[in-house]
Structures are given as C-alpha cells and as structure tokens.
Design a protein around this motif. Structure first.
Motif, PDB file in Angstrom:
ATOM      1  N   PRO A  37       0.839  -1.209   0.000  1.00 13.30           N
ATOM      2  CA  PRO A  37       0.000   0.000   0.000  1.00 13.30           C
ATOM      3  C   PRO A  37       0.868   1.251   0.000  1.00 13.30           C
ATOM      4  O   PRO A  37       2.044   1.216   0.357  1.00 13.30           O
ATOM      5  N   MET A  38       0.277   2.352  -0.408  1.00 17.49           N
ATOM      6  CA  MET A  38       0.962   3.634  -0.443  1.00 17.49           C
ATOM      7  C   MET A  38       0.132   4.619   0.364  1.00 17.49           C
ATOM      8  O   MET A  38      -1.088   4.669   0.218  1.00 17.49           O
ATOM      9  N   GLY A  39       0.755   5.360   1.256  1.00 19.08           N
ATOM     10  CA  GLY A  39      -0.022   6.229   2.122  1.00 19.08           C
ATOM     11  C   GLY A  39       0.514   7.634   2.232  1.00 19.08           C
ATOM     12  O   GLY A  39       1.708   7.895   2.053  1.00 19.08           O
ATOM     13  N   TRP A  40      -0.391   8.568   2.508  1.00 16.21           N
ATOM     14  CA  TRP A  40      -0.066   9.972   2.752  1.00 16.21           C
ATOM     15  C   TRP A  40      -0.760  10.435   4.033  1.00 16.21           C
ATOM     16  O   TRP A  40      -1.909  10.055   4.284  1.00 16.21           O
ATOM     17  N   THR A  41      -0.102  11.241   4.803  1.00 17.58           N
ATOM     18  CA  THR A  41      -0.766  12.004   5.844  1.00 17.58           C
ATOM     19  C   THR A  41      -0.817  13.451   5.366  1.00 17.58           C
ATOM     20  O   THR A  41       0.233  14.063   5.130  1.00 17.58           O
ATOM     21  N   LEU A  42      -1.989  13.969   5.190  1.00 20.31           N
ATOM     22  CA  LEU A  42      -2.173  15.314   4.649  1.00 20.31           C
ATOM     23  C   LEU A  42      -2.461  16.246   5.814  1.00 20.31           C
ATOM     24  O   LEU A  42      -3.544  16.214   6.398  1.00 20.31           O
ATOM     25  N   ARG A  43      -1.498  17.077   6.133  1.00 19.51           N
ATOM     26  CA  ARG A  43      -1.614  17.929   7.320  1.00 19.51           C
ATOM     27  C   ARG A  43      -2.256  19.278   7.035  1.00 19.51           C
ATOM     28  O   ARG A  43      -2.382  20.106   7.925  1.00 19.51           O
ATOM     29  N   GLY A  44      -2.600  19.537   5.800  1.00 17.65           N
ATOM     30  CA  GLY A  44      -3.336  20.754   5.484  1.00 17.65           C
ATOM     31  C   GLY A  44      -2.486  21.973   5.218  1.00 17.65           C
ATOM     32  O   GLY A  44      -3.021  23.077   5.072  1.00 17.65           O
ATOM     33  N   ALA A  45      -1.174  21.821   5.123  1.00 16.54           N
ATOM     34  CA  ALA A  45      -0.321  22.984   4.890  1.00 16.54           C
ATOM     35  C   ALA A  45      -0.436  23.502   3.466  1.00 16.54           C
ATOM     36  O   ALA A  45      -0.243  24.692   3.212  1.00 16.54           O
ATOM     37  N   VAL A  51      -5.530  12.084  -8.665  1.00 17.29           N
ATOM     38  CA  VAL A  51      -6.383  11.432  -9.642  1.00 17.29           C
ATOM     39  C   VAL A  51      -6.012   9.953  -9.640  1.00 17.29           C
ATOM     40  O   VAL A  51      -4.831   9.590  -9.706  1.00 17.29           O
ATOM     41  N   LEU A  52      -7.003   9.127  -9.504  1.00 13.33           N
ATOM     42  CA  LEU A  52      -6.811   7.671  -9.482  1.00 13.33           C
ATOM     43  C   LEU A  52      -7.329   7.129 -10.809  1.00 13.33           C
ATOM     44  O   LEU A  52      -8.529   7.109 -11.065  1.00 13.33           O
ATOM     45  N   VAL A  53      -6.416   6.759 -11.684  1.00 18.39           N
ATOM     46  CA  VAL A  53      -6.799   6.230 -12.986  1.00 18.39           C
ATOM     47  C   VAL A  53      -7.367   4.830 -12.839  1.00 18.39           C
ATOM     48  O   VAL A  53      -8.354   4.458 -13.482  1.00 18.39           O
ATOM     49  N   SER A  54      -6.747   4.046 -11.967  1.00 16.89           N
ATOM     50  CA  SER A  54      -7.234   2.696 -11.689  1.00 16.89           C
ATOM     51  C   SER A  54      -6.790   2.303 -10.288  1.00 16.89           C
ATOM     52  O   SER A  54      -5.827   2.865  -9.748  1.00 16.89           O
ATOM     53  N   GLY A  55      -7.489   1.340  -9.706  1.00 19.24           N
ATOM     54  CA  GLY A  55      -7.137   0.893  -8.372  1.00 19.24           C
ATOM     55  C   GLY A  55      -8.140   1.357  -7.329  1.00 19.24           C
ATOM     56  O   GLY A  55      -9.179   1.946  -7.650  1.00 19.24           O
ATOM     57  N   GLY A  89      -1.384  -1.930  -6.759  1.00 18.07           N
ATOM     58  CA  GLY A  89      -1.903  -1.965  -8.119  1.00 18.07           C
ATOM     59  C   GLY A  89      -2.570  -0.681  -8.555  1.00 18.07           C
ATOM     60  O   GLY A  89      -3.035  -0.584  -9.698  1.00 18.07           O
ATOM     61  N   SER A  90      -2.597   0.326  -7.702  1.00 11.12           N
ATOM     62  CA  SER A  90      -3.245   1.589  -8.069  1.00 11.12           C
ATOM     63  C   SER A  90      -2.321   2.433  -8.942  1.00 11.12           C
ATOM     64  O   SER A  90      -1.094   2.410  -8.793  1.00 11.12           O
ATOM     65  N   ARG A  91      -2.951   3.187  -9.845  1.00 12.98           N
ATOM     66  CA  ARG A  91      -2.183   4.061 -10.736  1.00 12.98           C
ATOM     67  C   ARG A  91      -2.861   5.409 -10.828  1.00 12.98           C
ATOM     68  O   ARG A  91      -4.091   5.508 -10.803  1.00 12.98           O
ATOM     69  N   GLY A  92      -2.051   6.453 -10.944  1.00 19.10           N
ATOM     70  CA  GLY A  92      -2.607   7.792 -11.072  1.00 19.10           C
ATOM     71  C   GLY A  92      -1.531   8.841 -10.901  1.00 19.10           C
ATOM     72  O   GLY A  92      -0.388   8.653 -11.317  1.00 19.10           O
ATOM     73  N   ALA A  93      -1.893   9.973 -10.282  1.00 18.60           N
ATOM     74  CA  ALA A  93      -0.952  11.064 -10.091  1.00 18.60           C
ATOM     75  C   ALA A  93      -1.381  11.894  -8.894  1.00 18.60           C
ATOM     76  O   ALA A  93      -2.567  11.938  -8.540  1.00 18.60           O
TER      77      ALA A  93
END
Length: 302
Positions: A37-45, A51-55, A89-93
């Motif tokens: 898995p790939m993860g982000w913590t978005l702190r709002g700065a 965009v999730l093309v697939s997955g 398996g997810s792809r996007g940007a």
C-alpha cells in the motif's frame, strides 16, 4: 506502515523535485503502487490533488472513512487534514500546490475567480470517465516533468500544465453555470459605484467591464441606454467635476491637483482639462465655477 506528509517512498514510484521560483512548494508525483500500500498524511499545509486512474483506496477524514475507486478525483484545499491510503496496483498522479503557487498559476478574470473559489472547497472521490482521468493524470505528470527539466522556459511550461490540471479539477467540481445577465440598470448602478471608488486610479472601460464580469460592449450599451452617455464620457465628466472643485475650494497648485487626481503628468492634466472644458485650469481657478456650472452627482444615482 507509517504515513508521512509527503509520499511514502516506494521503488516503483516516480517523483519529481519541487521548483524554486515560479511555482514555490509545488510537487507532482506519478503514482504506480507495486506490492505494498501507499499512504499519505495530509496535514493541510498545502492544497493536495489526486487522480486515481485505476485501483482502490480509502480516505480517512477523521470523522468518516470513504472508499476510493478509480477512475476518480480528489482535491483537498489547504487547511483540510486527512489520511489517504492506496492499495497495491493503483495508478494515477498526485499534486501538491501552495497557496502562493496556486495564486500565481490561475489567470485573472471571471473564470480565474471561479476556479480559485471552487478550489477553496474539497472534491472527494468524484467519479470520472477513463478519458478524463487519463487527461488529468497526464497534465499532473507534465507538471513534474517540467519542474525536473533544466530546459529554458521549464517553469513557465510547468505553470501552463498546472493551469490545465487546476482547470480540470474545477470542471470536475461541477461549476455552477453563469447567472443570467444583469439588467442594464443594475450594471450601470454598479459601474457608477465603482467609478466613484476608482476614479483616481484611472481604470479603463475594459477594467470596469472585467470587474463587473460583462463585456466592454455590454457595459457601454447598458450605460448609453440608461444615461445617454458612454462610460468614458461619464468618467471624464466626473474627473472634471473633481478638478473644478479642487481648483475652486483648495489652495493646491495645479500640479498638486493633477497628482491628487491620479494624473502622472501636470501637462497632460492641463491638456485634458482644456479639451473637456475649453478653458485651462488656471482660468477656472479665477472664476466662480460653483455658480457658473452645476453638475450632477453620479454617486447619488439611484
């Protein structure tokens, strides 16, 4: 796996460095998850767009957890905190944009104001058709390519692709169609009010039209229909009224009056005043203009 404010590094992820000039604190990342898995913590700065093309994945907003299924788009404006996890398996940007960079990238004008206003609000998991998702992903990817490039004009090219990406997010947000055009009297009333505020700034007719979100031709037509005069004629007449008042009621020199009224050159003010009144400013100063001529006050126009 720990979640960080930036993309969790994976061998199969391509990421691009942030720029240093035109688009400060802007990052563009191609998403290609491998076996983890790939993860982000978005702190709002900063503003964050995905965009999730697939997955698939999920967005944790604290109070709620929402599933994400491609193709879809996500936009979280600065100040909104969340956690995003994408499954293998997810792809996007992914796109990260500071407030300063967003302000520099989005063009001025009515559409630009709509884009900025729309991007103040989140866009969460909006479903896209595959072509939309691919176009948005490519636009974001090109931002990263240009930010990484050392070619001449790379920063400007990056800004161009960033505008395309931001416009796509705006369109995805289902912008409200433009309102029915205002009635001529409403346009004129707003124009006269603005004229009082910006008379000494020497706005052009086009400046007023742009601020009022109407074409120059429509503004001119509305003003002529209601007042019988053109916008430029009203602007000039109002400047003459101000000039005559200062000439009559103050001890300012003509050059000081020119500067007070926003004229950069006293000679141009003299020529303007003589063209509009048939008399040079010095002669008017010696006359009692208050009794000789009575002008309407456009600020009191109903």
């Amino acid at each position: 796996m720990s979640l960080t404010d930036s993309l969790v590094r994976q061998p199969a992820v391509e990421s691009f460095p942030q720029p240093i000039e035109v688009l400060p604190d802007t990052e563009a990342t191609v998403i290609r998850t491998a076996l983890s898995p790939m993860g982000w913590t978005l702190r709002g700065a900063r503003n964050r767009g995905f965009v999730l093309v697939s997955g698939t994945g999920q967005l944790d907003l604290g109070a709620a957890t929402m599933p994400m299924t491609g193709p879809c788009a996500l936009w979280l404006p600065a100040g909104r905190k969340a956690r995003l996890t994408l499954h293998p398996g997810s792809r996007g940007a992914a796109l990260t944009v500071s407030e300063l960079a967003l302000g520099r990238a989005v063009p001025s004008g009515p559409v630009g104001r709509q884009v900025k206003e729309a991007l103040f609000h989140p866009i969460i998991g909006v479903r896209l058709v595959p072509a939309q998702a691919l176009d948005l992903s490519r636009a974001i990817e090109q931002v990263g390519v240009e930010l990484k490039s050392s070619l001449p004009g790379a920063q400007e090219a990056a800004r161009h692709h960033l505008v395309l990406a931001l416009m796509s997010f705006w369109r995805i947000s289902s912008p409200v169609p433009q309102k029915v055009q205002a009635a001529p009297r409403a346009i004129v009333r707003n124009f006269l009010h603005l004229m009082e505020l910006h008379l000494r700034d020497h706005w052009t007719v086009a400046d007023y039209a742009d601020f009022l979100s109407v074409s120059r031709a429509r503004l001119t037509s509305a003003v002529k229909r209601v007042t019988g005069r053109t916008p430029l004629a009203l602007m000039h007449e109002r400047l003459v009224i101000e000039a005559e008042t200062l000439l009559s009621d103050s001890n300012l020199q003509v050059s000081e009056i020119a500067d007070t009224l926003g004229f950069k050159d006293a000679g141009y003010f003299n020529r303007f005043f003589k063209r509009e009144t048939g008399r040079p400013p010095g002669r008017v100063r010696r006359a009692d203009v208050r009794d000789a001529r009575r002008h309407p006050n456009f600020a009191e126009w109903p």
